[in-house]
Design a protein around this motif. Structure first.
Motif, mmCIF file in Angstrom:
data_model
loop_
_atom_site.group_PDB
_atom_site.id
_atom_site.type_symbol
_atom_site.label_atom_id
_atom_site.label_comp_id
_atom_site.label_asym_id
_atom_site.label_seq_id
_atom_site.Cartn_x
_atom_site.Cartn_y
_atom_site.Cartn_z
ATOM 1 N N ILE A 130 0.929 -1.133 -0.048
ATOM 2 C CA ILE A 130 -0.086 -0.052 0.003
ATOM 3 C C ILE A 130 0.790 1.272 -0.071
ATOM 4 O O ILE A 130 0.631 2.033 -0.783
ATOM 5 C CB ILE A 130 -0.938 0.023 0.991
ATOM 6 C CG1 ILE A 130 -1.932 -1.063 1.022
ATOM 7 C CG2 ILE A 130 -1.594 1.233 1.278
ATOM 8 C CD1 ILE A 130 -2.967 -1.360 2.215
ATOM 9 N N LYS A 131 1.823 1.206 0.887
ATOM 10 C CA LYS A 131 2.982 2.260 0.825
ATOM 11 C C LYS A 131 3.470 2.659 -0.386
ATOM 12 O O LYS A 131 3.767 3.716 -1.006
ATOM 13 C CB LYS A 131 4.018 1.998 2.034
ATOM 14 C CG LYS A 131 3.459 2.153 3.230
ATOM 15 C CD LYS A 131 4.590 2.061 4.440
ATOM 16 C CE LYS A 131 5.870 2.772 4.264
ATOM 17 N NZ LYS A 131 6.741 2.346 5.292
ATOM 18 N N ALA A 132 3.973 1.462 -1.235
ATOM 19 C CA ALA A 132 4.558 1.496 -2.320
ATOM 20 C C ALA A 132 3.410 2.125 -3.620
ATOM 21 O O ALA A 132 3.776 3.015 -4.262
ATOM 22 C CB ALA A 132 4.977 0.142 -2.847
ATOM 23 N N SER A 178 19.693 -0.367 -0.726
ATOM 24 C CA SER A 178 18.607 0.499 -1.105
ATOM 25 C C SER A 178 17.126 -0.388 -1.412
ATOM 26 O O SER A 178 16.017 0.174 -1.038
ATOM 27 C CB SER A 178 18.991 1.461 -1.958
ATOM 28 O OG SER A 178 18.930 0.951 -3.429
ATOM 29 N N ALA A 179 17.371 -1.529 -1.999
ATOM 30 C CA ALA A 179 16.132 -2.217 -2.396
ATOM 31 C C ALA A 179 15.178 -2.717 -0.922
ATOM 32 O O ALA A 179 13.892 -3.013 -1.047
ATOM 33 C CB ALA A 179 16.419 -3.501 -3.260
ATOM 34 N N LYS A 180 15.976 -2.705 0.080
ATOM 35 C CA LYS A 180 15.048 -3.334 1.332
ATOM 36 C C LYS A 180 14.421 -2.004 1.907
ATOM 37 O O LYS A 180 13.448 -2.321 2.763
ATOM 38 C CB LYS A 180 16.142 -3.502 2.247
ATOM 39 C CG LYS A 180 16.917 -4.941 2.068
ATOM 40 C CD LYS A 180 17.930 -5.230 3.323
ATOM 41 C CE LYS A 180 18.523 -6.717 3.084
ATOM 42 N NZ LYS A 180 19.502 -7.204 3.952
ATOM 43 N N VAL A 181 14.696 -0.856 1.488
ATOM 44 C CA VAL A 181 13.903 0.450 1.721
ATOM 45 C C VAL A 181 12.848 0.679 0.521
ATOM 46 O O VAL A 181 11.634 0.817 1.069
ATOM 47 C CB VAL A 181 14.826 1.615 1.816
ATOM 48 C CG1 VAL A 181 13.907 2.802 2.340
ATOM 49 C CG2 VAL A 181 15.983 1.351 2.948
ATOM 50 N N LEU A 182 13.144 0.435 -0.356
ATOM 51 C CA LEU A 182 12.187 0.728 -1.538
ATOM 52 C C LEU A 182 12.637 -0.184 -2.752
ATOM 53 O O LEU A 182 13.630 -0.049 -3.472
ATOM 54 C CB LEU A 182 12.096 2.286 -2.101
ATOM 55 C CG LEU A 182 11.225 2.426 -3.305
ATOM 56 C CD1 LEU A 182 9.831 2.403 -2.843
ATOM 57 C CD2 LEU A 182 11.558 3.763 -3.981
ATOM 58 N N ASP A 183 11.783 -1.174 -2.963
ATOM 59 C CA ASP A 183 12.047 -2.174 -4.096
ATOM 60 C C ASP A 183 11.050 -1.878 -5.210
ATOM 61 O O ASP A 183 9.864 -2.281 -5.079
ATOM 62 C CB ASP A 183 11.902 -3.622 -3.610
ATOM 63 C CG ASP A 183 12.442 -4.571 -4.480
ATOM 64 O OD1 ASP A 183 12.551 -4.251 -5.594
ATOM 65 O OD2 ASP A 183 12.714 -5.642 -4.224
ATOM 66 N N THR A 184 11.449 -1.053 -6.258
ATOM 67 C CA THR A 184 10.467 -0.948 -7.458
ATOM 68 C C THR A 184 10.171 -2.186 -8.190
ATOM 69 O O THR A 184 9.234 -2.150 -8.972
ATOM 70 C CB THR A 184 11.068 0.171 -8.148
ATOM 71 O OG1 THR A 184 12.460 -0.184 -8.460
ATOM 72 C CG2 THR A 184 11.202 1.527 -7.380
ATOM 73 N N LYS A 185 11.209 -3.218 -7.902
ATOM 74 C CA LYS A 185 10.844 -4.488 -8.845
ATOM 75 C C LYS A 185 9.660 -5.378 -8.129
ATOM 76 O O LYS A 185 8.848 -5.786 -8.854
ATOM 77 C CB LYS A 185 11.973 -5.120 -8.837
ATOM 78 C CG LYS A 185 13.277 -4.614 -9.849
ATOM 79 C CD LYS A 185 12.914 -4.603 -11.088
ATOM 80 C CE LYS A 185 13.988 -4.035 -12.031
ATOM 81 N NZ LYS A 185 13.723 -3.928 -13.655
ATOM 82 N N THR A 186 9.790 -5.365 -7.125
ATOM 83 C CA THR A 186 8.766 -6.424 -6.065
ATOM 84 C C THR A 186 7.379 -5.436 -5.807
ATOM 85 O O THR A 186 6.599 -6.075 -5.081
ATOM 86 C CB THR A 186 9.381 -7.123 -5.136
ATOM 87 O OG1 THR A 186 9.763 -6.082 -4.192
ATOM 88 C CG2 THR A 186 10.334 -7.928 -5.610
ATOM 89 N N PHE A 187 7.647 -4.032 -6.091
ATOM 90 C CA PHE A 187 6.536 -3.176 -5.733
ATOM 91 C C PHE A 187 6.384 -3.142 -4.021
ATOM 92 O O PHE A 187 5.190 -3.592 -3.589
ATOM 93 C CB PHE A 187 4.946 -3.458 -6.202
ATOM 94 C CG PHE A 187 4.137 -2.245 -6.412
ATOM 95 C CD1 PHE A 187 4.638 -1.204 -7.198
ATOM 96 C CD2 PHE A 187 3.000 -2.224 -5.660
ATOM 97 C CE1 PHE A 187 3.705 -0.262 -7.533
ATOM 98 C CE2 PHE A 187 2.296 -1.260 -5.757
ATOM 99 C CZ PHE A 187 2.506 -0.298 -6.927
#
Length: 228
Positions: free
Chosen positions: A7-9, A179-188
């Motif tokens: 939801i945050k993503a 950084s993907a642990k904070v915002l992962d644009t691949k897994t939404f």
């Protein structure tokens, strides 16, 4: 928990697209690169708060640096460097990004350099990079060429070495710790949280294999930080 993170993503992506559209309009109103840069920094700060990301810088950009080597996992990598850099960054990006309609103005107005890997494109890259440096800007590149999906850095592309060798650049590696642990644009998925940015020492580019050494140092730093 994952539902909340998604939801945050979703909220972030809605805000991101809306903010990019606003940024495009504002860019069209200004010709000054100084004003455009200030807008970019303000935008980056907003994204940081929307994601709920606390940046923890270790070290800083060296005053002599004119090329940053940055590992890449997430869109957040661009946000944090835009926020932290004391100089106007000229990003070096894949040519394909400039072909996406929403990114055309975002790339053109701040004079971001798009890489075309043909011989003709290499000449254009060197010419544009030199122009940006003469404008007092700093170059930034993701030497992996794309986002790493594992704990290992991908093999570095030769673009950074060509730029450094031809233009006699001062190169500084920058390690962004997962950084993907904070915002992962691949897994939404958007978790938020702390993000370490480690500015390493300038690389000795007089060595023939300096790019491989830079990758090794960056990987070692990442591995050490993951043990903390």
């Amino acid at each position: 928990m994952k539902i909340w993170q998604r939801i945050k993503a979703l909220f972030f992506w809605i805000e991101f697209v809306f903010s990019i559209a606003i940024l495009c309009i504002l860019f069209l109103l200004f010709q000054s690169q100084e004003k455009i840069w200030r807008l970019r920094k303000y935008w980056a700060k907003i994204q940081k708060y929307v994601i709920n990301c606390k940046i923890i810088p270790i070290g800083s950009i060296h005053p002599q640096t004119n090329l940053l080597l940055i590992n890449h996992q997430s869109l957040l990598d661009i946000v944090v460097l835009e926020d932290l850099s004391p100089k106007n960054i000229s990003w070096i990006a894949k040519k394909e990004l400039g072909e996406i309609p929403i990114f055309k103005t975002i790339i053109k107005k701040p004079k971001i350099i798009c890489i075309d890997r043909s011989p003709k494109g290499l000449i254009k890259l060197l010419k544009e990079a030199k122009q940006r440096l003469n404008e007092g800007r700093i170059l930034a590149i993701f030497p992996e060429g794309t986002r790493s999906k594992t704990k290992q850095l991908l093999k570095f592309k030769v673009g950074a070495k060509i730029l450094s060798d031809k233009l006699n650049l001062k190169v500084q590696p920058v390690v962004i710790v997962d950084s993907a642990k904070v915002l992962d644009t691949k897994t939404f998925c958007a978790k938020g949280g702390e993000l370490k940015i480690i500015f390493l020492d300038l690389i000795d580019t007089s060595k023939e294999n300096w790019l491989e050494e830079a990758r090794s140092i960056m990987q070692k730093t990442l591995d050490e930080q993951r043990q903390i």
